[in-house]
Design a protein around this motif. Structure first.
Motif, PDB file in Angstrom:
ATOM      1  N   PRO A  89      -8.597  54.561 162.669  1.00  0.00           N
ATOM      2  CA  PRO A  89      -8.884  55.911 163.173  1.00  0.00           C
ATOM      3  C   PRO A  89     -10.074  56.507 162.424  1.00  0.00           C
ATOM      4  O   PRO A  89     -10.083  56.560 161.192  1.00  0.00           O
TER       5      PRO A  89
ATOM      6  N   TRP B  99      -8.834  57.368 156.602  1.00  0.00           N
ATOM      7  CA  TRP B  99      -8.762  55.900 156.637  1.00  0.00           C
ATOM      8  C   TRP B  99     -10.038  55.261 156.106  1.00  0.00           C
ATOM      9  O   TRP B  99      -9.990  54.202 155.485  1.00  0.00           O
TER      10      TRP B  99
ATOM     11  N   GLU C 159      -5.688  65.774 160.073  1.00  0.00           N
ATOM     12  CA  GLU C 159      -6.089  64.777 159.080  1.00  0.00           C
ATOM     13  C   GLU C 159      -7.585  64.859 158.767  1.00  0.00           C
ATOM     14  O   GLU C 159      -8.411  64.980 159.688  1.00  0.00           O
TER      15      GLU C 159
ATOM     16  N   GLY D 191       4.209  59.047 164.525  1.00  0.00           N
ATOM     17  CA  GLY D 191       3.404  57.833 164.406  1.00  0.00           C
ATOM     18  C   GLY D 191       3.306  57.012 165.668  1.00  0.00           C
ATOM     19  O   GLY D 191       3.004  55.805 165.613  1.00  0.00           O
TER      20      GLY D 191
ATOM     21  N   TYR E 204      -1.747  55.797 155.840  1.00  0.00           N
ATOM     22  CA  TYR E 204      -1.391  57.210 155.988  1.00  0.00           C
ATOM     23  C   TYR E 204      -0.305  57.586 154.980  1.00  0.00           C
ATOM     24  O   TYR E 204      -0.383  58.637 154.320  1.00  0.00           O
TER      25      TYR E 204
ATOM     26  N   GLY F  68      -2.118  48.096 163.017  1.00  0.00           N
ATOM     27  CA  GLY F  68      -1.505  49.421 163.150  1.00  0.00           C
ATOM     28  C   GLY F  68      -0.605  49.732 161.968  1.00  0.00           C
ATOM     29  O   GLY F  68      -0.583  50.858 161.465  1.00  0.00           O
TER      30      GLY F  68
ATOM     31  N   TYR G   7      -9.703  55.578 168.168  1.00  0.00           N
ATOM     32  CA  TYR G   7      -8.820  54.514 167.675  1.00  0.00           C
ATOM     33  C   TYR G   7      -8.345  53.672 168.847  1.00  0.00           C
ATOM     34  O   TYR G   7      -7.976  54.211 169.898  1.00  0.00           O
TER      35      TYR G   7
ATOM     36  N   CYS H 242      -2.695  50.672 159.027  1.00  0.00           N
ATOM     37  CA  CYS H 242      -3.139  52.069 159.139  1.00  0.00           C
ATOM     38  C   CYS H 242      -1.996  53.026 158.840  1.00  0.00           C
ATOM     39  O   CYS H 242      -2.193  54.084 158.223  1.00  0.00           O
ATOM     40  N   LEU H 243      -0.799  52.664 159.277  1.00  0.00           N
ATOM     41  CA  LEU H 243       0.371  53.500 159.022  1.00  0.00           C
ATOM     42  C   LEU H 243       0.659  53.567 157.519  1.00  0.00           C
ATOM     43  O   LEU H 243       0.913  54.642 156.961  1.00  0.00           O
TER      44      LEU H 243
ATOM     45  N   THR I  85      -1.911  60.954 164.533  1.00  0.00           N
ATOM     46  CA  THR I  85      -0.951  59.863 164.714  1.00  0.00           C
ATOM     47  C   THR I  85       0.163  60.249 165.683  1.00  0.00           C
ATOM     48  O   THR I  85       0.953  59.403 166.058  1.00  0.00           O
TER      49      THR I  85
ATOM     50  N   LEU J  81       1.066  56.801 167.767  1.00  0.00           N
ATOM     51  CA  LEU J  81      -0.266  56.223 167.949  1.00  0.00           C
ATOM     52  C   LEU J  81      -0.290  54.752 167.556  1.00  0.00           C
ATOM     53  O   LEU J  81      -0.867  53.910 168.261  1.00  0.00           O
ATOM     54  N   PHE J  82       0.349  54.418 166.451  1.00  0.00           N
ATOM     55  CA  PHE J  82       0.291  53.052 165.954  1.00  0.00           C
ATOM     56  C   PHE J  82       1.240  52.126 166.708  1.00  0.00           C
ATOM     57  O   PHE J  82       0.971  50.929 166.832  1.00  0.00           O
TER      58      PHE J  82
END
Length: 402
Positions: free
Chosen positions: A37, A24, A19, A115, A134, A127, A51, A130-131, A111, A117-118
């Motif tokens: 992030p 973000w 990424e 995903g 993305y 989260g 993050y 942020c998702l 991520t 990470l979230f």
């Protein structure tokens, strides 16, 4: 060869994005940028993602394109030393043209593959913000940078299936036809697809209605399988198809495809050579064991088969109608095409990871399948991917290398 069959290009259903550092930052309000992030630098100048109070350096094995095998290393690699195609969609297209890649479906990196990470964040509400950021970026910026060259893969909030279904619908309205899902949610602390409470039902009901493919990348359970605690990494990595075969068998016996007849899954970076054996073995097990299982008898601590009609389950038909295998370079898999089925195989290049065949992608695949009928070659190279993901690629800009 028919004038309509261009065998000089492939569609890769498994590549990866490193990424861009401003993903973000560019899209969120200034007040949220420090907790989204973002990238920071240590005293040596090495960059890493930050993050939710954690630091994530980039693995060198995730960005090896342009390097010799002798230069491969898992050590952290700064963006300044990566090939621009790792993080820039326009530069990526140039590399795709060089390798005969007409279109690409890309999994995320920071991520993690689906995903995770979230879902592990302390603040799930942020989260989700942020998702969604993305998802908007992958559709609008990454795929939008080169229309017809990228298949958008979205993320879902694994911690809230009802919210996930709404996000799937939102992104489907923007053109998305596939979402990332875990090969095995249990190690992530989530219910499995066999959950008797129907935890995942909203997700798969939405996928069924929207005809969105569940794309499951190897390693999306956030685990590297270990043969033994002290087994060498190379042995464990070579054994990695066990995760994908486990996912396939789990889905075959889950009853999900009986309940959601339009649901389809793609087993990304799992290779295909193992499929004939496990399909045969699944049939043997079903034939010999289903009678006592149907009676509700339990064996040790194994779960029963509550959600599938074992009398009507057809292993081969279920596989043929719902499951798709993906390969990078698999001689045994192609040799077993009559068993697997020419409609269930797609190719991938794994750019820019260490398994990638770049820049020789089209050459590698064509050498594996050149003995097959041209119509079959076309299906494997791109036709199956176009049909499964309901994707119309751009016209090839140049002839691929041969």
């Amino acid at each position: 060869m028919s004038a309509n069959l261009n065998l000089d290009w492939l569609i890769s259903v498994d590549d990866h994005i490193l990424e861009p550092p401003t993903l973000w930052i560019d899209r969120l309000p200034k007040a949220d940028r420090d907790r989204a992030p973002h990238m920071e630098f240590d005293d040596t100048g090495l960059d890493f993602w930050v993050y939710d109070g954690k630091k994530f350096p980039s693995s060198g094995l995730s960005a090896v394109v342009g390097k010799s095998k002798e230069e491969f290393s898992p050590e952290p690699l700064p963006y300044s030393e990566m090939r621009p195609g790792c993080y820039d969609p326009v530069a990526r297209v140039e590399d795709m043209n060089r390798a005969g890649i007409l279109a690409s479906l890309c999994f995320p990196t920071i991520t993690r593959f689906c995903g995770q990470l979230f879902s592990e964040a302390k603040d799930l509400e942020f989260g989700f913000t942020c998702l969604q950021t993305y998802n908007d970026w992958i559709i609008e910026d990454w795929c939008g940078a080169a229309p017809g060259r990228y298949i958008p893969l979205i993320l879902i909030p694994l911690w809230d299936p009802k919210l996930a279904a709404k996000e799937m619908e939102r992104c489907a309205n923007k053109g998305a036809t596939t979402f990332a899902f875990s090969e095995n949610p249990a190690p992530l602390g989530l219910p499995t697809i066999h959950d008797q409470g129907g935890y995942w039902d909203p997700v798969f009901a939405a996928a069924n209605e929207l005809e969105m493919v569940a794309s499951m990348h190897v390693g999306s359970s956030s685990q590297v399988p270990q043969i033994a605690p002290d087994a060498p990494f190379l042995a464990n990595l070579a054994w990695g198809a066990t995760r994908t075969s486990g996912a396939m068998l789990s889905w075959l016996f889950s009853g999900m495809f009986q309940r959601f007849p339009k649901l389809k899954i793609a087993l990304s970076e799992g290779e295909i050579g193992w499929m004939p054996y496990f399909l045969e073995r699944a049939e043997q097990v079903l034939d010999k064991q289903r009678h006592w299982v149907k009676k509700g008898v339990r064996f040790m601590d194994h779960a029963g088969s509550h959600s599938v009609d074992l009398d009507t389950l057809d292993i081969r038909a279920t596989f043929r109608d719902h499951i798709f295998g993906c390969f990078i370079d698999d001689e045994h898999g192609i040799a077993s095409i009559d068993t697997i089925g020419e409609d269930n195989i797609m190719c991938e290049t794994d750019y820019p990871h260490s398994d990638s065949t770049w820049p020789d992608c089209i050459t590698v695949v064509k050498n594996r399948i050149k003995h097959l009928p041209e119509e079959t070659q076309y299906k494997i190279l791109r036709g199956n991917a176009e049909k499964l993901y309901r994707f119309t690629p751009a016209e090839p800009p140049v002839l691929a290398r041969t």
